[in-house]
Design an enzyme around this catalytic site. Sequence first.
Site: not given
Ligand code: AP5
Ligand code: MG
Length: 221
Positions: A13, A88, A127, A160, A171
């Site tokens: 994402k 979410r 990552r 992280r 997760r």
């Molecule tokens: P990346 O682009 O970082 O993927 P992502 O989908 O953004 O993954 P996240 O871990 O950030 O998602 P998440 O939803 O768990 O975390 P968030 O910060 O939103 O890519 C991942 C890896 O793959 C990277 O190393 C990248 O380089 C690689 N990659 C990407 N695309 C690629 C490709 N095409 N080919 C090869 N490699 C690739 O949330 C974290 C926490 O915050 C949640 O668990 C929750 O506790 C809280 N939170 C956030 N939002 C809410 C909400 N709305 N409600 C409640 N709690 C929330």
């Molecule tokens: Mg992210």
Amino acid sequence: MRMLIMGAPGAGKGTMASIIKEFYHIPHISTGDMFREAMKISSPVGLTAKQYIEKGELVPDEVTIRLVEERLREEDAQHGFLFDGFPRTLSQAQALDTILSLQNVKLDVVVDMRIDRDLLIKRLSGRRVCSQCNANYHIENLKPKVEGICDRCGSPLIQRKDDTEETIHHRLAVYEENTLPLIAYYEAKGLVVAAKGYGNTYQSFCEIEPILGAMHDYNQK
Ligand code: AP5
Ligand code: MG
């Protein structure tokens, strides 16, 4: 353009969002990044979020919705936005509908990043992120030029706390139970466009861009 980008943890994402925001000149609003920033300065929101994020749980809806409401009032979000990681839960999706209808605007499109589960675990456990500018790296696929140092800003890279294997599994389970059902919610509104979460991200974006543009134009009419 008013967009959401959805998908499992590690689906890409944030990586896709960094391309989309440049193309459409809209702010990239990642609730995960906002919580991590709040955690860095130990603000009240940060202290609350930390208790949930480090265990791979969702931050409570009321905290998340309040944060998003405040962010949407800022000037740069008045003509469009790209939400990454929000909503979410069904309550968050309904709250967003209410906020947008009060502003008399609608969502244009929901991008759903799709990828196999095995790949997610490999990606997230390898990552590394910049401690300052949040740039993403991977220990095998996307190494920085100097080990442990961000190419972009020279700050140290960190892992992280929620990227340990045990927390990643949790997760994913939380995603499947709470967030995956929202795809059907937005499909029923005709808003979902599927994007590849693997391979070259720029190419995946080029594949979906004509559909995103058409959905935006359609909603303007
Ligand atoms: P990346 O682009 O970082 O993927 P992502 O989908 O953004 O993954 P996240 O871990 O950030 O998602 P998440 O939803 O768990 O975390 P968030 O910060 O939103 O890519 C991942 C890896 O793959 C990277 O190393 C990248 O380089 C690689 N990659 C990407 N695309 C690629 C490709 N095409 N080919 C090869 N490699 C690739 O949330 C974290 C926490 O915050 C949640 O668990 C929750 O506790 C809280 N939170 C956030 N939002 C809410 C909400 N709305 N409600 C409640 N709690 C929330
Ligand atoms: Mg992210």
